[in-house]
Design a protein around this motif. Sequence first.
Motif, PDB file in Angstrom:
ATOM      1  N   ASN A 153      51.574  46.910  41.912  1.00  0.00           N
ATOM      2  CA  ASN A 153      51.955  47.861  42.954  1.00  0.00           C
ATOM      3  C   ASN A 153      51.952  47.287  44.361  1.00  0.00           C
ATOM      4  O   ASN A 153      52.035  48.030  45.335  1.00  0.00           O
ATOM      5  N   SER A 154      51.815  45.969  44.488  1.00  0.00           N
ATOM      6  CA  SER A 154      51.871  45.344  45.807  1.00  0.00           C
ATOM      7  C   SER A 154      52.622  44.030  45.683  1.00  0.00           C
ATOM      8  O   SER A 154      52.716  43.453  44.602  1.00  0.00           O
ATOM      9  N   SER A 155      53.143  43.573  46.788  1.00  0.00           N
ATOM     10  CA  SER A 155      53.878  42.309  46.752  1.00  0.00           C
ATOM     11  C   SER A 155      52.930  41.108  46.759  1.00  0.00           C
ATOM     12  O   SER A 155      53.250  40.063  46.218  1.00  0.00           O
ATOM     13  N   LEU A 156      51.762  41.282  47.366  1.00  0.00           N
ATOM     14  CA  LEU A 156      50.811  40.184  47.496  1.00  0.00           C
ATOM     15  C   LEU A 156      49.459  40.766  47.862  1.00  0.00           C
ATOM     16  O   LEU A 156      49.379  41.671  48.690  1.00  0.00           O
ATOM     17  N   ILE A 157      48.403  40.244  47.243  1.00  0.00           N
ATOM     18  CA  ILE A 157      47.063  40.736  47.563  1.00  0.00           C
ATOM     19  C   ILE A 157      46.060  39.591  47.393  1.00  0.00           C
ATOM     20  O   ILE A 157      46.133  38.831  46.438  1.00  0.00           O
ATOM     21  N   SER A 158      45.149  39.470  48.326  1.00  0.00           N
ATOM     22  CA  SER A 158      44.199  38.353  48.299  1.00  0.00           C
ATOM     23  C   SER A 158      42.966  38.678  47.465  1.00  0.00           C
ATOM     24  O   SER A 158      42.617  39.845  47.250  1.00  0.00           O
ATOM     25  N   ALA A 159      42.300  37.632  47.010  1.00  0.00           N
ATOM     26  CA  ALA A 159      41.062  37.790  46.256  1.00  0.00           C
ATOM     27  C   ALA A 159      39.992  38.447  47.118  1.00  0.00           C
ATOM     28  O   ALA A 159      39.189  39.239  46.624  1.00  0.00           O
ATOM     29  N   THR A 160      39.998  38.162  48.405  1.00  0.00           N
ATOM     30  CA  THR A 160      39.019  38.757  49.319  1.00  0.00           C
ATOM     31  C   THR A 160      39.195  40.269  49.403  1.00  0.00           C
ATOM     32  O   THR A 160      38.221  41.025  49.358  1.00  0.00           O
ATOM     33  N   VAL A 161      40.447  40.724  49.509  1.00  0.00           N
ATOM     34  CA  VAL A 161      40.730  42.159  49.567  1.00  0.00           C
ATOM     35  C   VAL A 161      40.295  42.830  48.262  1.00  0.00           C
ATOM     36  O   VAL A 161      39.662  43.899  48.276  1.00  0.00           O
ATOM     37  N   LEU A 162      40.613  42.201  47.134  1.00  0.00           N
ATOM     38  CA  LEU A 162      40.221  42.765  45.835  1.00  0.00           C
ATOM     39  C   LEU A 162      38.699  42.791  45.687  1.00  0.00           C
ATOM     40  O   LEU A 162      38.138  43.760  45.165  1.00  0.00           O
ATOM     41  N   ALA A 163      38.032  41.747  46.153  1.00  0.00           N
ATOM     42  CA  ALA A 163      36.569  41.689  46.063  1.00  0.00           C
ATOM     43  C   ALA A 163      35.935  42.839  46.844  1.00  0.00           C
ATOM     44  O   ALA A 163      34.993  43.486  46.362  1.00  0.00           O
ATOM     45  N   SER A 168      32.058  39.780  44.095  1.00  0.00           N
ATOM     46  CA  SER A 168      32.306  38.554  44.853  1.00  0.00           C
ATOM     47  C   SER A 168      33.757  38.098  44.684  1.00  0.00           C
ATOM     48  O   SER A 168      34.436  38.466  43.715  1.00  0.00           O
ATOM     49  N   ARG A 169      34.198  37.298  45.623  1.00  0.00           N
ATOM     50  CA  ARG A 169      35.534  36.716  45.538  1.00  0.00           C
ATOM     51  C   ARG A 169      35.652  35.882  44.267  1.00  0.00           C
ATOM     52  O   ARG A 169      36.680  35.898  43.595  1.00  0.00           O
ATOM     53  N   GLN A 170      34.584  35.170  43.920  1.00  0.00           N
ATOM     54  CA  GLN A 170      34.600  34.328  42.720  1.00  0.00           C
ATOM     55  C   GLN A 170      34.749  35.172  41.452  1.00  0.00           C
ATOM     56  O   GLN A 170      35.394  34.756  40.498  1.00  0.00           O
ATOM     57  N   THR A 171      34.192  36.373  41.442  1.00  0.00           N
ATOM     58  CA  THR A 171      34.371  37.274  40.292  1.00  0.00           C
ATOM     59  C   THR A 171      35.845  37.629  40.141  1.00  0.00           C
ATOM     60  O   THR A 171      36.383  37.634  39.028  1.00  0.00           O
ATOM     61  N   ILE A 172      36.510  37.899  41.255  1.00  0.00           N
ATOM     62  CA  ILE A 172      37.941  38.214  41.225  1.00  0.00           C
ATOM     63  C   ILE A 172      38.734  37.009  40.722  1.00  0.00           C
ATOM     64  O   ILE A 172      39.636  37.151  39.889  1.00  0.00           O
ATOM     65  N   VAL A 173      38.409  35.821  41.203  1.00  0.00           N
ATOM     66  CA  VAL A 173      39.090  34.604  40.754  1.00  0.00           C
ATOM     67  C   VAL A 173      38.937  34.473  39.233  1.00  0.00           C
ATOM     68  O   VAL A 173      39.902  34.154  38.522  1.00  0.00           O
ATOM     69  N   GLY A 174      37.747  34.746  38.725  1.00  0.00           N
ATOM     70  CA  GLY A 174      37.516  34.716  37.280  1.00  0.00           C
ATOM     71  C   GLY A 174      38.309  35.782  36.547  1.00  0.00           C
ATOM     72  O   GLY A 174      38.877  35.535  35.479  1.00  0.00           O
ATOM     73  N   ASP A 175      38.349  36.986  37.120  1.00  0.00           N
ATOM     74  CA  ASP A 175      39.137  38.072  36.516  1.00  0.00           C
ATOM     75  C   ASP A 175      40.617  37.680  36.425  1.00  0.00           C
ATOM     76  O   ASP A 175      41.264  37.893  35.396  1.00  0.00           O
ATOM     77  N   ALA A 215      49.223  32.460  41.921  1.00  0.00           N
ATOM     78  CA  ALA A 215      48.417  32.297  43.130  1.00  0.00           C
ATOM     79  C   ALA A 215      49.308  31.648  44.179  1.00  0.00           C
ATOM     80  O   ALA A 215      49.914  30.614  43.934  1.00  0.00           O
ATOM     81  N   THR A 216      49.413  32.284  45.346  1.00  0.00           N
ATOM     82  CA  THR A 216      50.193  31.720  46.442  1.00  0.00           C
ATOM     83  C   THR A 216      49.239  31.341  47.569  1.00  0.00           C
ATOM     84  O   THR A 216      48.036  31.585  47.471  1.00  0.00           O
ATOM     85  N   VAL A 217      49.790  30.810  48.633  1.00  0.00           N
ATOM     86  CA  VAL A 217      48.953  30.420  49.768  1.00  0.00           C
ATOM     87  C   VAL A 217      48.297  31.620  50.433  1.00  0.00           C
ATOM     88  O   VAL A 217      47.296  31.477  51.113  1.00  0.00           O
ATOM     89  N   ASN A 218      48.851  32.814  50.222  1.00  0.00           N
ATOM     90  CA  ASN A 218      48.318  34.013  50.877  1.00  0.00           C
ATOM     91  C   ASN A 218      47.727  35.032  49.922  1.00  0.00           C
ATOM     92  O   ASN A 218      47.386  36.133  50.348  1.00  0.00           O
ATOM     93  N   GLY A 219      47.619  34.701  48.658  1.00  0.00           N
ATOM     94  CA  GLY A 219      47.036  35.637  47.703  1.00  0.00           C
ATOM     95  C   GLY A 219      47.744  35.599  46.367  1.00  0.00           C
ATOM     96  O   GLY A 219      48.516  34.691  46.079  1.00  0.00           O
TER      97      GLY A 219
END
Length: 175
Positions: A22-32, A38-45, A58-62
Motif C-alpha cells: 500500500n505504499s511506494s516506499l517505506i523504510s525499516a526505521t518507519v516500520l520499526a 527494533s530496526r534489525q527485527t524489521i530487517v529480519g522480517d 531494498a532501495t537506497v531509501n527503503g
Amino acid sequence: MGGFLKNNNIQRRLSIKDDLLNSSLISATVLAKKYNVSRQTIVGDIALLRAKGEPITATVNGYKYQLRNSRYHGLIVCQHTIGETRLELETIVNLGGEIEDVIVDHNLYGQIVGSLGIATLQDINDFMSRAENGNHHLLSSLTQGVHLHNIICNNESEFSEIKQALAKINLLYQD
C-alpha cells in the motif's frame, strides 16, 4: 507463551507486507517505529518474507514491493568517473527513467547487484549525499567505472532516448 510470540511475529510480517503493498516506499526505521520493534527485527522480517518468495526490494531509501508492471525494462552499460555519477543519474531520471539497480562484474565475486530504486531528483540528491558525505565507494569503483543499470521507463522509445543521451555525453560504454 512461545506460540503467542510466534503468532505476533507472523501477524507483524503480514502487516508489513500490507504496508509495502500500500505504499511506494517505506523504510525499516518507519516500520520499526510503527510496530514498536527494533530496526534489525524489521530487517529480519523482510528477509523472511523474501525467503518465502515475496518480491521485496531494498532501495537506497527503503523497501518496496516489486510488482512487475507493464513498463518497459531495459539494460544499459555505462562507464564514467565517480564525478560524473550525478550527471548519469540525472540524465536517466530527467528522460523518464527509473534506475532499478547497479550491477558490476567482479573478478572474485562474479556479478554484484546493488538495488537503487532511483526515480526522482530527490532520490538522486539522497544517494549522492550519502555517497559524498559517508565513507562509501560506488560499486563501479571496483571495475574502472564500468557498470550496468536496469532501467524502467514507459516504452522502448523512451529507453532508446535515454541511451542516446548517455552516448552523447560519453557515459554509455562503447566497445
